[in-house]
Motif scaffolding. Sequence first.
Motif, PDB file in Angstrom:
ATOM      1  N   PRO A  72       0.815  -1.232   0.000  1.00 48.22           N
ATOM      2  CA  PRO A  72       0.000   0.000   0.000  1.00 48.22           C
ATOM      3  C   PRO A  72       0.843   1.274   0.000  1.00 48.22           C
ATOM      4  N   PHE A  73       2.087   1.184  -0.375  1.00 53.50           N
ATOM      5  CA  PHE A  73       2.946   2.369  -0.430  1.00 53.50           C
ATOM      6  C   PHE A  73       3.948   2.210  -1.578  1.00 53.50           C
ATOM      7  N   ASN A  74       4.361   3.357  -2.128  1.00 56.20           N
ATOM      8  CA  ASN A  74       5.420   3.340  -3.136  1.00 56.20           C
ATOM      9  C   ASN A  74       6.736   2.969  -2.465  1.00 56.20           C
ATOM     10  N   PHE A  75       7.619   2.349  -3.223  1.00 55.16           N
ATOM     11  CA  PHE A  75       8.972   2.172  -2.698  1.00 55.16           C
ATOM     12  C   PHE A  75       9.976   2.443  -3.812  1.00 55.16           C
ATOM     13  N   THR A  76      11.148   2.859  -3.399  1.00 51.09           N
ATOM     14  CA  THR A  76      12.199   3.224  -4.346  1.00 51.09           C
ATOM     15  C   THR A  76      13.306   2.180  -4.322  1.00 51.09           C
ATOM     16  N   ALA A  77      13.684   1.733  -5.493  1.00 50.75           N
ATOM     17  CA  ALA A  77      14.835   0.836  -5.620  1.00 50.75           C
ATOM     18  C   ALA A  77      16.032   1.680  -6.041  1.00 50.75           C
ATOM     19  N   ASP A  78      17.075   1.679  -5.207  1.00 53.67           N
ATOM     20  CA  ASP A  78      18.260   2.488  -5.513  1.00 53.67           C
ATOM     21  C   ASP A  78      18.979   1.988  -6.756  1.00 53.67           C
ATOM     22  N   SER A  79      18.978   0.693  -6.940  1.00 51.95           N
ATOM     23  CA  SER A  79      19.655   0.102  -8.100  1.00 51.95           C
ATOM     24  C   SER A  79      19.046  -1.260  -8.388  1.00 51.95           C
ATOM     25  N   LEU A  80      19.357  -1.751  -9.552  1.00 53.14           N
ATOM     26  CA  LEU A  80      18.841  -3.045  -9.991  1.00 53.14           C
ATOM     27  C   LEU A  80      19.978  -3.819 -10.643  1.00 53.14           C
ATOM     28  N   GLN A  81      20.279  -4.969 -10.097  1.00 54.09           N
ATOM     29  CA  GLN A  81      21.277  -5.852 -10.698  1.00 54.09           C
ATOM     30  C   GLN A  81      20.548  -6.925 -11.502  1.00 54.09           C
ATOM     31  N   TYR A  82      21.070  -7.228 -12.679  1.00 52.45           N
ATOM     32  CA  TYR A  82      20.390  -8.236 -13.485  1.00 52.45           C
ATOM     33  C   TYR A  82      21.384  -9.073 -14.283  1.00 52.45           C
ATOM     34  N   LYS A  83      20.971 -10.316 -14.511  1.00 55.81           N
ATOM     35  CA  LYS A  83      21.734 -11.251 -15.336  1.00 55.81           C
ATOM     36  C   LYS A  83      20.794 -11.807 -16.396  1.00 55.81           C
ATOM     37  N   LEU A  84      21.335 -12.004 -17.590  1.00 60.27           N
ATOM     38  CA  LEU A  84      20.551 -12.605 -18.666  1.00 60.27           C
ATOM     39  C   LEU A  84      21.201 -13.912 -19.083  1.00 60.27           C
ATOM     40  N   PHE A  85      20.391 -14.971 -19.114  1.00 60.53           N
ATOM     41  CA  PHE A  85      20.844 -16.286 -19.556  1.00 60.53           C
ATOM     42  C   PHE A  85      20.096 -16.648 -20.836  1.00 60.53           C
ATOM     43  N   ILE A  86      20.828 -17.137 -21.827  1.00 62.91           N
ATOM     44  CA  ILE A  86      20.203 -17.696 -23.027  1.00 62.91           C
ATOM     45  C   ILE A  86      20.548 -19.173 -23.026  1.00 62.91           C
ATOM     46  N   GLY A  87      19.515 -20.013 -22.955  1.00 62.09           N
ATOM     47  CA  GLY A  87      19.771 -21.417 -22.672  1.00 62.09           C
ATOM     48  C   GLY A  87      20.294 -21.498 -21.245  1.00 62.09           C
ATOM     49  N   ASP A  88      21.429 -22.127 -21.052  1.00 61.61           N
ATOM     50  CA  ASP A  88      22.035 -22.188 -19.724  1.00 61.61           C
ATOM     51  C   ASP A  88      23.315 -21.359 -19.653  1.00 61.61           C
ATOM     52  N   VAL A  89      23.493 -20.452 -20.619  1.00 58.21           N
ATOM     53  CA  VAL A  89      24.719 -19.646 -20.692  1.00 58.21           C
ATOM     54  C   VAL A  89      24.433 -18.212 -20.257  1.00 58.21           C
ATOM     55  N   GLU A  90      25.215 -17.717 -19.307  1.00 58.67           N
ATOM     56  CA  GLU A  90      25.090 -16.323 -18.889  1.00 58.67           C
ATOM     57  C   GLU A  90      25.757 -15.435 -19.938  1.00 58.67           C
ATOM     58  N   VAL A  91      24.972 -14.567 -20.578  1.00 60.65           N
ATOM     59  CA  VAL A  91      25.506 -13.736 -21.657  1.00 60.65           C
ATOM     60  C   VAL A  91      25.737 -12.295 -21.222  1.00 60.65           C
ATOM     61  N   ILE A  92      25.130 -11.894 -20.114  1.00 57.90           N
ATOM     62  CA  ILE A  92      25.365 -10.533 -19.634  1.00 57.90           C
ATOM     63  C   ILE A  92      25.073 -10.454 -18.142  1.00 57.90           C
ATOM     64  N   LYS A  93      25.867  -9.629 -17.459  1.00 55.10           N
ATOM     65  CA  LYS A  93      25.660  -9.315 -16.050  1.00 55.10           C
ATOM     66  C   LYS A  93      25.901  -7.822 -15.906  1.00 55.10           C
ATOM     67  N   SER A  94      24.897  -7.086 -15.416  1.00 55.31           N
ATOM     68  CA  SER A  94      25.028  -5.640 -15.387  1.00 55.31           C
ATOM     69  C   SER A  94      24.223  -5.055 -14.224  1.00 55.31           C
ATOM     70  N   THR A  95      24.370  -3.738 -14.037  1.00 60.81           N
ATOM     71  CA  THR A  95      23.649  -3.013 -12.985  1.00 60.81           C
ATOM     72  C   THR A  95      22.970  -1.794 -13.581  1.00 60.81           C
ATOM     73  N   TYR A  96      21.699  -1.645 -13.275  1.00 64.83           N
ATOM     74  CA  TYR A  96      20.935  -0.460 -13.667  1.00 64.83           C
ATOM     75  C   TYR A  96      21.007   0.502 -12.487  1.00 64.83           C
ATOM     76  N   THR A  97      21.737   1.611 -12.645  1.00 65.82           N
ATOM     77  CA  THR A  97      22.071   2.471 -11.503  1.00 65.82           C
ATOM     78  C   THR A  97      21.045   3.563 -11.221  1.00 65.82           C
ATOM     79  N   LYS A  98      20.089   3.773 -12.113  1.00 68.82           N
ATOM     80  CA  LYS A  98      19.090   4.814 -11.882  1.00 68.82           C
ATOM     81  C   LYS A  98      18.079   4.360 -10.827  1.00 68.82           C
TER      82      LYS A  98
END
Length: 309
Positions: A72-98
């Motif tokens: 019932p309230f807004n919340f702010t995420a300071d950053s977002l870390q994410y990984k992308l896998f295609i099949g079982d292979v990790e192709v990217i690991k990055s951070t969204y800093t906004k």
Amino acid sequence: MKAKRIVLVLLALILLPIAVFFALQFYHYSKNESPYRTLLIPRLEIVVIEIDDLSSDEINMHEKLLIHNPLPFNFTADSLQYKLFIGDVEVIKSTYTKSLIIRKWNSTWIDLPVTINNDKLLATLNKADKQGKDSVMYRIQTTFHTHIPFKKKFDIDAEKLLPLFYIPTAQLKEVYHDSLSLKGVTLFLKVMIGNRNKFPFKVKDLKYKFSLADNEWVTGAELGEIDIKQQDSTELLLPLRISFSDIFKSIGPLIRKGGKVEYKFSMDLNLVSESNSIKNSKVTINDTGTLKELIKLAKDEKKKEKEKK
């Protein structure tokens, strides 16, 4: 007795907001018809993967995530870390800093830019192809960092099955001329578009350019849609108008280097597809070589045509 009443009143004042909070949460939970609904924890509702640009070196895409916040309230995420896998292979690991504001009792779109090296992608696609698969699983793992007292971190994962898609290739097979005049000449570029995919597709608004001996690019365009055959090569005949002033610039290198003179060819096109993931994606295809190689290719093609007859 009076002290006991005070304690009970204080407990009621403390527990009442908590009870109201859970009552409201349960109300919104019961009204939500999604099979993936959650009572307290934000969830990932939709993943949309859109490819923007494909080239021989890398693929630029956007992953659009629809995050639902049941709180019932807004919340702010300071950053977002994410990984992308295609099949079982990790192709990217990055951070969204906004900083991201996730709206209360609502859903918020998050747009993540992704750039994938083609070597990793091609290895994954080839592996899936050898296994007889016509699609591959894209999986994203996300971690949100917040200031919520009872939950400083959210881990939200999702996956999406997408068809295998190989980047088309282009090979300049032959160059011949026509429409010779005092001002210049029209060249015709015979280009073969290779398609490894198990399905045909269309391309539109094809733009191309050709350069000989490091001269300036000469450009051309073919508007409209062109059919590209599946698991085959499609021949295109592309006209280019070149002025004699451009040709004279190449005479020096042509005399000195002869067949070793290098050429460059580049083509930009947009994919036409019913699949939202590749629809309107821009594809850049490049080819380079020497005049000697080009002449040999042309001779080989003519030899094959004679053998067929």
